[in-house]
Design a protein around this motif. Sequence first.
Motif, PDB file in Angstrom:
ATOM      1  N   THR A  47       0.842  -1.203   0.000  1.00 20.83           N
ATOM      2  CA  THR A  47       0.000   0.000   0.000  1.00 20.83           C
ATOM      3  C   THR A  47       0.872   1.245   0.000  1.00 20.83           C
ATOM      4  O   THR A  47       0.609   2.194  -0.755  1.00 20.83           O
ATOM      5  N   LEU A  48       1.909   1.251   0.819  1.00 19.21           N
ATOM      6  CA  LEU A  48       2.834   2.384   0.858  1.00 19.21           C
ATOM      7  C   LEU A  48       3.502   2.579  -0.497  1.00 19.21           C
ATOM      8  O   LEU A  48       3.627   3.712  -0.980  1.00 19.21           O
ATOM      9  N   GLU A  49       3.880   1.487  -1.129  1.00 15.41           N
ATOM     10  CA  GLU A  49       4.493   1.549  -2.453  1.00 15.41           C
ATOM     11  C   GLU A  49       3.528   2.149  -3.477  1.00 15.41           C
ATOM     12  O   GLU A  49       3.899   3.009  -4.275  1.00 15.41           O
ATOM     13  N   ALA A  50       2.267   1.718  -3.432  1.00 12.61           N
ATOM     14  CA  ALA A  50       1.265   2.224  -4.370  1.00 12.61           C
ATOM     15  C   ALA A  50       0.990   3.704  -4.150  1.00 12.61           C
ATOM     16  O   ALA A  50       0.824   4.468  -5.106  1.00 12.61           O
ATOM     17  N   ILE A  51       0.972   4.132  -2.885  1.00  9.34           N
ATOM     18  CA  ILE A  51       0.766   5.551  -2.565  1.00  9.34           C
ATOM     19  C   ILE A  51       1.944   6.374  -3.083  1.00  9.34           C
ATOM     20  O   ILE A  51       1.757   7.425  -3.705  1.00  9.34           O
ATOM     21  N   CYS A  52       3.158   5.903  -2.824  1.00 11.22           N
ATOM     22  CA  CYS A  52       4.348   6.616  -3.295  1.00 11.22           C
ATOM     23  C   CYS A  52       4.396   6.685  -4.818  1.00 11.22           C
ATOM     24  O   CYS A  52       4.774   7.708  -5.381  1.00 11.22           O
ATOM     25  N   ASP A  53       3.982   5.616  -5.471  1.00 11.19           N
ATOM     26  CA  ASP A  53       3.954   5.599  -6.930  1.00 11.19           C
ATOM     27  C   ASP A  53       2.937   6.620  -7.452  1.00 11.19           C
ATOM     28  O   ASP A  53       3.236   7.387  -8.357  1.00 11.19           O
ATOM     29  N   ALA A  54       1.758   6.650  -6.856  1.00 16.72           N
ATOM     30  CA  ALA A  54       0.702   7.561  -7.296  1.00 16.72           C
ATOM     31  C   ALA A  54       1.062   9.023  -7.040  1.00 16.72           C
ATOM     32  O   ALA A  54       0.742   9.899  -7.852  1.00 16.72           O
ATOM     33  N   LEU A  55       1.724   9.280  -5.914  1.00 20.80           N
ATOM     34  CA  LEU A  55       2.072  10.657  -5.556  1.00 20.80           C
ATOM     35  C   LEU A  55       3.477  11.057  -6.004  1.00 20.80           C
ATOM     36  O   LEU A  55       3.908  12.189  -5.766  1.00 20.80           O
ATOM     37  N   GLU A  56       4.188  10.109  -6.623  1.00 17.61           N
ATOM     38  CA  GLU A  56       5.563  10.353  -7.066  1.00 17.61           C
ATOM     39  C   GLU A  56       6.408  10.933  -5.936  1.00 17.61           C
ATOM     40  O   GLU A  56       6.967  12.025  -6.029  1.00 17.61           O
ATOM     41  N   CYS A  57       6.477  10.167  -4.843  1.00 19.79           N
ATOM     42  CA  CYS A  57       7.227  10.618  -3.671  1.00 19.79           C
ATOM     43  C   CYS A  57       7.932   9.427  -3.028  1.00 19.79           C
ATOM     44  O   CYS A  57       7.823   8.298  -3.502  1.00 19.79           O
ATOM     45  N   GLN A  58       8.627   9.689  -1.953  1.00 21.10           N
ATOM     46  CA  GLN A  58       9.329   8.675  -1.182  1.00 21.10           C
ATOM     47  C   GLN A  58       8.557   8.412   0.116  1.00 21.10           C
ATOM     48  O   GLN A  58       7.825   9.285   0.589  1.00 21.10           O
ATOM     49  N   PRO A  59       8.728   7.229   0.729  1.00 20.13           N
ATOM     50  CA  PRO A  59       8.047   6.945   1.993  1.00 20.13           C
ATOM     51  C   PRO A  59       8.317   8.009   3.068  1.00 20.13           C
ATOM     52  O   PRO A  59       7.429   8.346   3.853  1.00 20.13           O
ATOM     53  N   GLY A  60       9.522   8.563   3.076  1.00 20.34           N
ATOM     54  CA  GLY A  60       9.871   9.600   4.045  1.00 20.34           C
ATOM     55  C   GLY A  60       9.111  10.903   3.838  1.00 20.34           C
ATOM     56  O   GLY A  60       9.050  11.736   4.737  1.00 20.34           O
ATOM     57  N   ASP A  61       8.535  11.085   2.650  1.00 31.04           N
ATOM     58  CA  ASP A  61       7.697  12.259   2.412  1.00 31.04           C
ATOM     59  C   ASP A  61       6.344  12.107   3.087  1.00 31.04           C
ATOM     60  O   ASP A  61       5.665  13.089   3.371  1.00 31.04           O
ATOM     61  N   ILE A  62       5.956  10.863   3.355  1.00 28.04           N
ATOM     62  CA  ILE A  62       4.647  10.574   3.938  1.00 28.04           C
ATOM     63  C   ILE A  62       4.747  10.290   5.430  1.00 28.04           C
ATOM     64  O   ILE A  62       3.928  10.740   6.214  1.00 28.04           O
ATOM     65  N   LEU A  63       5.752   9.535   5.820  1.00 25.40           N
ATOM     66  CA  LEU A  63       5.921   9.135   7.220  1.00 25.40           C
ATOM     67  C   LEU A  63       7.086   9.890   7.854  1.00 25.40           C
ATOM     68  O   LEU A  63       8.154   9.987   7.277  1.00 25.40           O
ATOM     69  N   GLU A  64       6.850  10.372   9.061  1.00 23.18           N
ATOM     70  CA  GLU A  64       7.874  11.144   9.777  1.00 23.18           C
ATOM     71  C   GLU A  64       7.926  10.681  11.228  1.00 23.18           C
ATOM     72  O   GLU A  64       6.893  10.450  11.851  1.00 23.18           O
ATOM     73  N   TYR A  65       9.123  10.540  11.743  1.00 22.03           N
ATOM     74  CA  TYR A  65       9.312  10.178  13.149  1.00 22.03           C
ATOM     75  C   TYR A  65       9.620  11.420  13.950  1.00 22.03           C
ATOM     76  O   TYR A  65      10.555  12.172  13.624  1.00 22.03           O
ATOM     77  N   ILE A  66       8.815  11.660  14.969  1.00 25.70           N
ATOM     78  CA  ILE A  66       9.043  12.792  15.871  1.00 25.70           C
ATOM     79  C   ILE A  66       9.203  12.225  17.277  1.00 25.70           C
ATOM     80  O   ILE A  66       8.291  11.588  17.802  1.00 25.70           O
ATOM     81  N   GLU A  67      10.366  12.467  17.843  1.00 26.43           N
ATOM     82  CA  GLU A  67      10.667  11.924  19.168  1.00 26.43           C
ATOM     83  C   GLU A  67       9.741  12.549  20.201  1.00 26.43           C
ATOM     84  O   GLU A  67       9.534  13.764  20.230  1.00 26.43           O
ATOM     85  N   GLU A  68       9.184  11.686  21.071  1.00 28.31           N
ATOM     86  CA  GLU A  68       8.324  12.170  22.142  1.00 28.31           C
ATOM     87  C   GLU A  68       9.169  12.759  23.262  1.00 28.31           C
ATOM     88  O   GLU A  68      10.245  12.259  23.563  1.00 28.31           O
TER      89      GLU A  68
END
Length: 71
Positions: A47-68
């Motif tokens: 699913t992540l691959e399909a989203i990245c393909d459709a939006l022409e982006c990288q997984p890091g453009d969608i998911l971000e880690y923010i330290e608590e």
Amino acid sequence: MPIVVNLDVMLAKREMKSNELAEIVGITTANLSILKTGKAKAIRFSTLEAICDALECQPGDILEYIEEEND
């Protein structure tokens, strides 16, 4: 939650609507909404691959880690 989903940001950058992305990716708009709001517990790599393909982006453009911050 330390993982932030920036899917709405990428949708805005690509000028694409959620229902259009859901159709391209092959998931329901309800499941895409759960992902967009950060309520999803998991995401399949396919699913992540399909989203990245459709939006022409990288997984890091969608998911971000923010330290608590510890109190």
